[in-house]
Design an enzyme around this catalytic site. Structure first.
Site, short mmCIF file in Angstrom:
data_model
loop_
_atom_site.label_atom_id
_atom_site.label_comp_id
_atom_site.label_asym_id
_atom_site.label_seq_id
_atom_site.Cartn_x
_atom_site.Cartn_y
_atom_site.Cartn_z
N ASP A 67 0.83 -1.21 0.00
CA ASP A 67 0.00 0.00 0.00
C ASP A 67 0.86 1.25 0.00
O ASP A 67 2.08 1.19 0.07
CB ASP A 67 -0.98 -0.01 1.19
CG ASP A 67 -0.28 -0.17 2.54
OD1 ASP A 67 0.96 -0.15 2.59
OD2 ASP A 67 -0.98 -0.30 3.56
N ASN A 136 -7.45 -0.23 13.86
CA ASN A 136 -8.88 -0.36 13.56
C ASN A 136 -9.17 -1.67 12.83
O ASN A 136 -10.25 -1.85 12.28
CB ASN A 136 -9.35 0.83 12.70
CG ASN A 136 -8.58 0.91 11.39
OD1 ASN A 136 -7.69 0.10 11.15
ND2 ASN A 136 -8.93 1.86 10.55
N HIS A 138 -7.54 -2.74 10.15
CA HIS A 138 -7.29 -2.73 8.71
C HIS A 138 -6.07 -3.57 8.35
O HIS A 138 -5.20 -3.82 9.18
CB HIS A 138 -7.17 -1.30 8.15
CG HIS A 138 -5.90 -0.57 8.46
ND1 HIS A 138 -5.77 0.79 8.31
CD2 HIS A 138 -4.69 -1.00 8.88
CE1 HIS A 138 -4.54 1.17 8.63
NE2 HIS A 138 -3.87 0.10 8.99
N GLU A 143 -9.97 -0.52 4.93
CA GLU A 143 -10.53 0.08 6.14
C GLU A 143 -11.87 -0.58 6.53
O GLU A 143 -12.50 -1.24 5.69
CB GLU A 143 -10.76 1.58 5.89
CG GLU A 143 -9.49 2.37 5.59
CD GLU A 143 -8.61 2.61 6.81
OE1 GLU A 143 -7.98 1.64 7.27
OE2 GLU A 143 -8.56 3.74 7.29
#
Ligand code: GLP
Length: 250
Positions: A67, A136, A138, A143
Site C-alpha cells: 500500500d 482499527n 485494517h 478500512e
C-alpha cells in the site's frame, strides 16, 4: 488459519524472515508482497542479514508493495516506498523491473490500481504475502466497511488510520486517502502471514482471530484464507483464548 506465538519480537521477526529465506531458496523467482510499518522493521533487518550471510540471490524475486499514502512524496521517509527501498529493496538488490510499488502521487490513481492489478496478474499469484494489522483492524488500507471483492483500490482513511499514521512522519501531515491491494489479492495469495507484536496489538489480534468474519473488522478476512498464519509475540497474543493458540517453540 494457524496461530503461532513467539516469546518476543526478535523471535517472531526471525521466524518471518526465515519464511522468506526458505521461499526464495525453494523458488528464486518467487513473488513476495509485504506491508511497511513498524511491525516488519526488524524482520527486514534480519532478512537482509540472513540473506547476506547465506548469499541468497534476490535479483529474480518479484516484490510488490502492499500500500501507499496518497499524496506523499517518495522522498518522504514516512512513505511506504521509502520504507521498502531503504529496508529491503536496496540492501537486497532487487531488480527494478521486478518491483512494483504504488505511486501515491499519480494523477491517475485508478490507472495506478489497474497497472498494479495487471502486474500481479502477469507475475502472480503472490507466493507469500506478509501483512500487519492497524489499530482499527485494517490490513493495508482496507478500512472498516471495505468490500472483500476488491483488487487494488483507493480508500478514504478513517480517523484511527489518519491519527495513528502520524507516527511515520517527522511533522504533522494531512493523510486522507490510501492506495492499497484489496482482499481479492489477499485471498488469491498462496500463503498469508499476519504479523503483530506488542501489548497494544492484543485487542486487535483477538478480534481478527476470534470475531466472526466481517468487513466491520477487516482483518477477520484472514480466517477465510486456506493457508494463513497469524504470527505474534506473547504480548500481542495475551488476550487470545488458549484453545485457538498453538504455542510455538521459539
Ligand atoms: C499502516 C499500514 C499497514 C500496516 C499497519 C500496521 O497504516 N497501512 O500496511 O501494516 O498500518 O502498522 P504498524 O506495523 O506500524 O503497526
Amino acid at each position: 488459519m494457524e496461530v503461532k506465538i513467539y516469546n518476543d519480537y526478535q523471535g517472531l521477526s526471525a521466524q518471518v524472515a526465515d519464511h522468506v529465506i526458505d521461499l526464495v531458496k525453494q523458488n528464486p523467482e518467487a513473488v513476495l508482497c509485504m506491508a511497511s510499518g513498524d511491525t516488519p522493521k526488524l524482520c527486514c533487518q534480519l532478512l537482509v542479514q540472513k540473506a547476506t550471510s547465506e548469499n541468497i540471490d534476490f535479483s529474480n524475486v518479484t516484490f510488490i508493495g502492499l500500500d501507499e499514502w496518497v499524496g506523499i512524496d517518495a522522498t518522504n521517509e514516512g512513505s511506504c516506498r521509502f520504507f521498502f527501498e531503504k529496508n529491503l529493496l536496496d540492501p537486497l538488490r532487487f531488480r527494478q523491473s521486478n518491483v512494483r510499488l504504488f505511486n501515491g502521487l499519480s494523477d491517475d490513481l485508478d490507472g495506478e490500481c489497474e497497472r498494479m492489478d495487471a502486474f500481479i496478474k502477469g507475475a502472480g499469484p503472490i507466493d507469500l504475502m506478509i501483512v500487519g494489522i492497524g489499530m482499527n483492524g485494517h490490513i493495508g488500507f482496507n478500512e472498516p466497511g471495505v468490500s472483500f471483492d476488491l483488487y487494488a483500490h483507493v480508500a478514504e482513511l478513517d480517523k484511527t488510520t489518519t491519527s495513528v499514521g502520524q507516527k511515520y512522519f517527522n511533522t504533522a501531515i494531512r493523510l486522507d486517502r490510501g492506495i492499497t491491494l484489496g482482499f481479492k489479492h489477499l485471498m488469491e495469495s498462496r500463503k498469508l502471514i499476519l504479523m503483530a507484536n506488542g501489548a497494544k496489538k492484543a485487542g486487535v489480534i483477538k478480534k481478527a482471530v476470534e470475531d466472526e468474519v466481517s468487513n466491520i473488522f477487516p482483518a477477520t478476512v484472514i480466517q477465510s484464507h486456506s493457508n494463513a498464519v497469524v504470527m505474534v509475540d506473547k504480548d500481542a497474543a495475551s488476550l487470545l483464548q488458549n484453545s485457538l493458540s498453538v504455542a510455538a517453540n521459539k
